[in-house]
Design a protein around this motif. Sequence first.
Motif, PDB file in Angstrom:
ATOM      1  N   GLY A   1       0.806  -1.218   0.000  1.00 38.83           N
ATOM      2  CA  GLY A   1       0.000   0.000   0.000  1.00 38.83           C
ATOM      3  C   GLY A   1       0.837   1.266   0.000  1.00 38.83           C
ATOM      4  O   GLY A   1       0.391   2.312   0.466  1.00 38.83           O
ATOM      5  N   GLY A   2       2.065   1.168  -0.487  1.00 38.42           N
ATOM      6  CA  GLY A   2       2.880   2.381  -0.587  1.00 38.42           C
ATOM      7  C   GLY A   2       3.608   2.744   0.700  1.00 38.42           C
ATOM      8  O   GLY A   2       4.335   3.727   0.746  1.00 38.42           O
ATOM      9  N   ALA A   3       3.414   1.953   1.760  1.00 39.46           N
ATOM     10  CA  ALA A   3       4.124   2.239   3.013  1.00 39.46           C
ATOM     11  C   ALA A   3       5.624   1.954   2.843  1.00 39.46           C
ATOM     12  O   ALA A   3       6.022   1.151   2.014  1.00 39.46           O
ATOM     13  CB  ALA A   3       3.561   1.384   4.140  1.00 39.46           C
ATOM     14  N   VAL A   4       6.404   2.650   3.643  1.00 41.56           N
ATOM     15  CA  VAL A   4       7.852   2.463   3.613  1.00 41.56           C
ATOM     16  C   VAL A   4       8.357   2.410   5.048  1.00 41.56           C
ATOM     17  O   VAL A   4       7.913   3.185   5.891  1.00 41.56           O
ATOM     18  CB  VAL A   4       8.543   3.636   2.878  1.00 41.56           C
ATOM     19  CG1 VAL A   4      10.054   3.560   3.033  1.00 41.56           C
ATOM     20  CG2 VAL A   4       8.179   3.640   1.402  1.00 41.56           C
ATOM     21  N   THR A   5       9.235   1.481   5.347  1.00 37.48           N
ATOM     22  CA  THR A   5       9.915   1.476   6.630  1.00 37.48           C
ATOM     23  C   THR A   5      11.375   1.859   6.398  1.00 37.48           C
ATOM     24  O   THR A   5      12.075   1.215   5.622  1.00 37.48           O
ATOM     25  CB  THR A   5       9.858   0.093   7.305  1.00 37.48           C
ATOM     26  OG1 THR A   5       8.495  -0.249   7.560  1.00 37.48           O
ATOM     27  CG2 THR A   5      10.627   0.107   8.631  1.00 37.48           C
ATOM     28  N   ASP A   6      11.793   2.930   7.070  1.00 40.93           N
ATOM     29  CA  ASP A   6      13.189   3.336   6.979  1.00 40.93           C
ATOM     30  C   ASP A   6      13.969   2.713   8.122  1.00 40.93           C
ATOM     31  O   ASP A   6      13.529   2.746   9.270  1.00 40.93           O
ATOM     32  CB  ASP A   6      13.308   4.863   7.055  1.00 40.93           C
ATOM     33  CG  ASP A   6      12.792   5.535   5.786  1.00 40.93           C
ATOM     34  OD1 ASP A   6      13.047   4.990   4.691  1.00 40.93           O
ATOM     35  OD2 ASP A   6      12.127   6.579   5.892  1.00 40.93           O
ATOM     36  N   VAL A   7      15.125   2.165   7.790  1.00 38.93           N
ATOM     37  CA  VAL A   7      15.974   1.548   8.813  1.00 38.93           C
ATOM     38  C   VAL A   7      17.217   2.418   8.994  1.00 38.93           C
ATOM     39  O   VAL A   7      17.903   2.733   8.019  1.00 38.93           O
ATOM     40  CB  VAL A   7      16.406   0.130   8.403  1.00 38.93           C
ATOM     41  CG1 VAL A   7      17.227  -0.524   9.512  1.00 38.93           C
ATOM     42  CG2 VAL A   7      15.191  -0.721   8.053  1.00 38.93           C
ATOM     43  N   TYR A   8      17.458   2.822  10.235  1.00 39.67           N
ATOM     44  CA  TYR A   8      18.599   3.667  10.536  1.00 39.67           C
ATOM     45  C   TYR A   8      19.586   2.925  11.420  1.00 39.67           C
ATOM     46  O   TYR A   8      19.190   2.140  12.274  1.00 39.67           O
ATOM     47  CB  TYR A   8      18.154   4.937  11.280  1.00 39.67           C
ATOM     48  CG  TYR A   8      17.289   5.853  10.459  1.00 39.67           C
ATOM     49  CD1 TYR A   8      17.838   6.913   9.744  1.00 39.67           C
ATOM     50  CD2 TYR A   8      15.914   5.658  10.408  1.00 39.67           C
ATOM     51  CE1 TYR A   8      17.034   7.758   8.986  1.00 39.67           C
ATOM     52  CE2 TYR A   8      15.099   6.492   9.656  1.00 39.67           C
ATOM     53  CZ  TYR A   8      15.667   7.539   8.946  1.00 39.67           C
ATOM     54  OH  TYR A   8      14.879   8.376   8.200  1.00 39.67           O
ATOM     55  N   SER A   9      20.844   3.225  11.224  1.00 41.71           N
ATOM     56  CA  SER A   9      21.854   2.707  12.116  1.00 41.71           C
ATOM     57  C   SER A   9      22.354   3.886  12.953  1.00 41.71           C
ATOM     58  O   SER A   9      22.750   4.921  12.409  1.00 41.71           O
ATOM     59  CB  SER A   9      22.988   2.089  11.294  1.00 41.71           C
ATOM     60  OG  SER A   9      23.943   1.524  12.157  1.00 41.71           O
ATOM     61  N   ALA A  10      22.298   3.726  14.264  1.00 39.44           N
ATOM     62  CA  ALA A  10      22.691   4.827  15.156  1.00 39.44           C
ATOM     63  C   ALA A  10      24.052   4.532  15.773  1.00 39.44           C
ATOM     64  O   ALA A  10      24.479   3.380  15.858  1.00 39.44           O
ATOM     65  CB  ALA A  10      21.648   5.008  16.254  1.00 39.44           C
TER      66      ALA A  10
END
Lengths: 351, 351
Positions: free
Chosen positions: A14-23
């Motif tokens: 449905g067009g959703a996006v999950t962004d994954v960050y490295s901290a």
Amino acid sequence: MKRMERIFSVPLKGGAVTDVYSAFSLAELHESLRAMGSSMLFVADDNTERFLPDWAERVILPHGERWKNWESVDRILSAALSSGLARDSVFVGVGGGVILDMAAFAASIYMRGARAVLVPTTLLAMVDATLGGKTGIDYGGGKNLVGTFFPAESVLILPDVLETLPEREYRCGLGEVVKHAFLSSSRRLYDFLADNRERVLGRDSSVMEEMIRLSLEVKIDYITRDPEERKGIRSALNLGHTFSHALEAAEDFSISHGEGVAWGTAAAFRVGRDKGITASDYADEAIRLIEDYGFDTSFRLPGNLFPSFMDAVSKDKKKKGGSVKFVLMEGQGKPVLIPLDEDAVRKAVLS
Amino acid sequence: MKRMERIFSVPLKGGAVTDVYSAFSLAELHESLRAMGSSMLFVADDNTERFLPDWAERVILPHGERWKNWESVDRILSAALSSGLARDSVFVGVGGGVILDMAAFAASIYMRGARAVLVPTTLLAMVDATLGGKTGIDYGGGKNLVGTFFPAESVLILPDVLETLPEREYRCGLGEVVKHAFLSSSRRLYDFLADNRERVLGRDSSVMEEMIRLSLEVKIDYITRDPEERKGIRSALNLGHTFSHALEAAEDFSISHGEGVAWGTAAAFRVGRDKGITASDYADEAIRLIEDYGFDTSFRLPGNLFPSFMDAVSKDKKKKGGSVKFVLMEGQGKPVLIPLDEDAVRKAVLS
């Protein structure tokens, strides 16, 4: 100062996006959460509360799978309501898979869908539980039988928190990592694990970050091809899981998820070899890699537990139209879904 | 024999579609359900159990809004598990909005999403509760505060069941129908209601079917433009609802939903007129139509209930970033979302 870096942007249904960050530090991670500017509720357990910022409004749950139930979700929802959270507010889960699944589940049903941000604090959660939008609780004796698909907006990974993770939990995360090594169509993760056994087991922080990235890459490849697990592609990620879930249920959760998956993956290789689906060489080599990472593949279920094991298999949510399909491997990166009869299952887990 | 007819096919988020069918007899409706061939669990209440086929596996809940809670959903989930339902099984809700919202909610969270088919048995549910995928339960004193977006696969409407609907319930459904008449960019439903008052109130079966179609047409127009209520377009369907939900909460649910909506819609017209947003003529004419259908627009909230009314307003899920927006009408088919301060609300509901 090094800055938090986006390492993946995962397109989902449905067009959703999950962004994954490295901290790079906890302070930086807190800062980036505060910068979101929305009202927030943090969800953690008594082990992970120490990772929360001082200013966090919070719900602290008891830790452990046995609290992965409606009662806990009810506590989260109730706190959200008391704090006046709205649909644009954020539920921030900080913990292992149990906490993250529940925080995201609560976010998904609060006002028909608020926002979820996940901060995994175990290796297992970093490589497995946070991506793809699976949320849920255990129900009626079955794992994750109630839940939703609800992708988190973002996942914040701080490899440093693994330093204080109990050894057993760390090695359990490795169970999923090793499983991903077989599912990848490339051998990069497989070779990485074969080449870096000592450094990985010693938690060398540079190899940990690389390992997490390579492992996530595999999962991301599968889930983007089948975000809602409707096409059977994503089901491949369940390699070892049907065996594992049933074992965990039969053993009343005394086995950790990662240990179960490693054991279940080895069982899948044994069945594959017996049925002529997996080449003997590859199956033997794969089982050896699993053992090299400290997993006991020789465990067999006591015969008296087999009925409850099969009962758990039949409750498994992957059941469609009456038959339970297992993931077996035709070779590197080549999963197949095969229905197994009770005899084949018995042979795999008892003898 | 006349056959069940598909009257709408409603495109919703993520490529989902809800098909709406009009049925001519209960036997035909049962037959079409049986023809689906999947394992099914029927959910009804003590009033609507009589509409179930003999062969239905069922959960029968007590009727009424006060049972729209987790305990009821828990009973549905638990029955689903006992019956061995899988992800491709169907939850069939048969009843008014309360039953349908809970059956669809249970379907949406069972194994992270089974299938939902809805059979509305009240006028209100036929024109309002079944389309657009809103599911849920009441929580912590707020209506529908916990739920999901989960479109039903199909909605089966049998206008004949309205014959035995209690008079008060039928007139309540008319509250939503009248509301839809103002929201439509055409005047077809408005004129239809103005021209057919006696026949509509007398439940003439030919006008009922036409009325249901025209009313659904309006709702479908709004939800297809904004399936997840993210753009503010679909919020227009909440005309009268913020007033109504708060009134229902303040009065401890002794007011029916349709009566509340009619009253709230009239309140929205009064506020609109006072603020110069709605032309006086149109507001007066609209309020007259509401009254012609038997709704009391002269009711004013007792002053001592105003604090709990405002409390319910502030808990309303349409709250975003701290302010509650109300739907007011600039004219026929022209809703606008306006934040109202406490004084404006006080004036609308007390004086």
